[in-house]
Write an enzyme that holds these catalytic residues in place. Structure first.
Site: not given
Length: 350
Positions: A176, A204
Site C-alpha cells: 500500500d 491492510h
C-alpha cells in the site's frame, strides 16, 4: 605492500566464503506470490549479495508436486548464494532454526464466505504457525505476515509464540505504501524515488488511510511538500485515497488474479529494510504491535505506523502533527482492527 594487500583481500574473501547461511521460510510457497518472490530472495536482493541462503518452502500436502517444480527451477537458476532448498508440508521441518519467516499462505475469502468464517479459518492457520515458531524457530527470528487479513493474522501468530518478542512480528502494508508513493509520483510527474515519507495508517484493508501530509517530493533538487507538488488537494483527499484503498481489487478485476508481482516487490522492500535499516530522514509503513503509546491507537493491535529501522529494530515515528481529517480516518481503521481482533480472539481461545 602488495603482499599485505593480497593477504588482506584473501582474509576478507575467506570471511565471506565462510559466512553461515541463514534459513528463510516462505509459506504458501507453491502460490503465485511466492513464485514472484523466491528468485529475488535466492539471488541476494533481500538479505545481501554476500549472504548465503537456505530456502525452506512450506505448503499443504496437495501442493508438494508443485513445490517440486519450484525447487527444480530454483536449482536451474544456478544461483551461487542458494545453498539448499527444502520443500516440506511439516511444520517441524519448516520452522526449524529460522532466521526469517515470510508467512504468505492463508485462507482466501471465497464467494459467500462471511468475514467471521474467514477469520476463524485463518486463526487456526496462524495459531498453528505461531506455535511452531515458538517451538522450533530461533528467538531472534523476524516474522513478516503477508496472508490476509494480514494485521489480525499477525497478531494471532504473535500471541501463539509467547517466547518470541512481539517486536519481531510485522505485517505487510509496504505494498500500500508503494502504491501511494507511485500515485503521488505519477501525479507530480516524477519518478517514485523522488517521493518519500508517505504513510499507511491502520489495516491492510479498504479502511486503510494513505496519508501524504508528511510526504515530500523532490522537484528540481528541492524537497517540497506533497500537497504543494501535486497542487490538487481535492484529489489527495478523495480519489488518491480510494485508489490506494481499492488497488488490490482493481488488479484482480483487470487480470483475474491477485497482485503477485507488486506484492513480492513489497515483501522484498519490507524485509530488506528490516535487515539493513531505513535511509536517514526516511520512514516506511509497517504493521507493528501497538502498545497504546502512539497516536492514541489502542494497544494490542497490529496497526500500520510510520517507522524507522536500525539494527533490525523498528521505532514508530512519533509526534507527527495529525489534523482532524487524518484523525478521523486513523480512528476508523483502528475500529475495524479492534473488531477483527475481538472476533479472532474468541476463536483463539475456543
Amino acid at each position: 605492500m602488495l603482499t599485505l594487500l593480497t593477504a588482506m583481500y584473501l582474509v576478507v574473501r575467506a570471511a565471506y566464503a565462510q559466512a553461515e547461511p541463514i534459513r528463510v521460510l516462505v509459506t504458501g510457497a507453491a502460490g503465485q506470490i511466492a513464485y514472484s518472490l523466491l528468485f529475488s530472495i535466492a539471488k541476494g536482493d533481500v538479505f545481501g549479495k554476500d549472504q548465503p541462503i537456505i530456502l525452506v518452502l512450506l505448503d499443504i500436502p496437495p501442493m508438494l508436486p508443485v513445490l517440486d517444480g519450484v525447487v527444480m527451477e530454483l536449482q536451474d537458476c544456478a544461483l551461487p548464494l542458494l545453498r539448499e532448498v527444502i520443500p516440506t508440508d511439516k511444520v517441524e521441518v519448516g520452522f526449524k532454526d529460522l532466521d526469517a519467516a515470510i508467512l504468505v499462505g492463508s485462507m482466501p475469502r471465497k464467494e459467500g464466505m462471511e468475514r467471521k468464517d474467514l477469520l476463524k479459518a485463518n486463526v487456526a492457520i496462524f495459531k498453528t504457525q505461531g506455535a511452531a515458531l515458538d517451538k522450533y524457530a530461533k528467538k531472534t527470528v523476524k516474522v513478516l505476515v503477508v496472508g490476509n487479513p494480514a494485521n489480525t493474522n499477525c497478531l494471532i501468530a504473535s500471541k501463539s509464540a509467547p517466547s518470541i518478542p512481539k517486536e519481531n512480528f510485522s505485517c505487510l502494508t509496504r505494498l500500500d505504501h508503494n502504491r501511494a508513493r507511485s500515485q503521488v509520483a505519477m501525479r507530480a510527474g516524477v519518478s517514485s524515488d523522488k517521493v518519500k515519507n508517505v504513510i499507511i495508517w491502520g489495516n491492510h484493508s479498504s479502511t486503510q488511510y494513505p496519508d501524504v501530509h508528511h510526504a515530500t517530493v523532490s522537484l528540481s533538487g528541492k524537497e517540497v511538500p506533497a500537497y504543494e507538488a501535486v497542487k490538487n488537494d481535492s484529489w489527495l483527499r478523495g480519489d488518491f485515497i480510494s485508489t490506494v484503498q481499492q488497488r488490490g481489487a482493481a488488479v484482480i478485476k483487470a487480470r483475474k488474479l491477485s497482485s503477485a508481482m507488486s506484492a513480492a516487490k513489497a515483501i522484498c522492500d519490507h524485509m530488506r529494510d528490516i535487515w539493513f535499516g531505513t535511509p536517514d530522514g526516511e520512514f516506511v509503513s509497517m504493521g507493528v504491535y501497538s502498545t497504546g503509546n502512539s497516536y492514541g491507537i489502542s494497544d494490542d493491535l497490529m496497526y500500520s505506523f510510520p517507522v524507522t529501522i536500525k539494527n533490525k529494530t523498528w521505532q514508530v515515528v512519533n509526534a507527527l502533527p495529525i489534523n482532524d481529517f487524518s484523525r478521523a480516518k486513523m480512528d476508523t481503521t483502528a475500529a475495524e482492527l479492534i473488531e477483527e481482533r475481538d472476533t479472532a480472539l474468541t476463536f483463539l481461545s475456543a
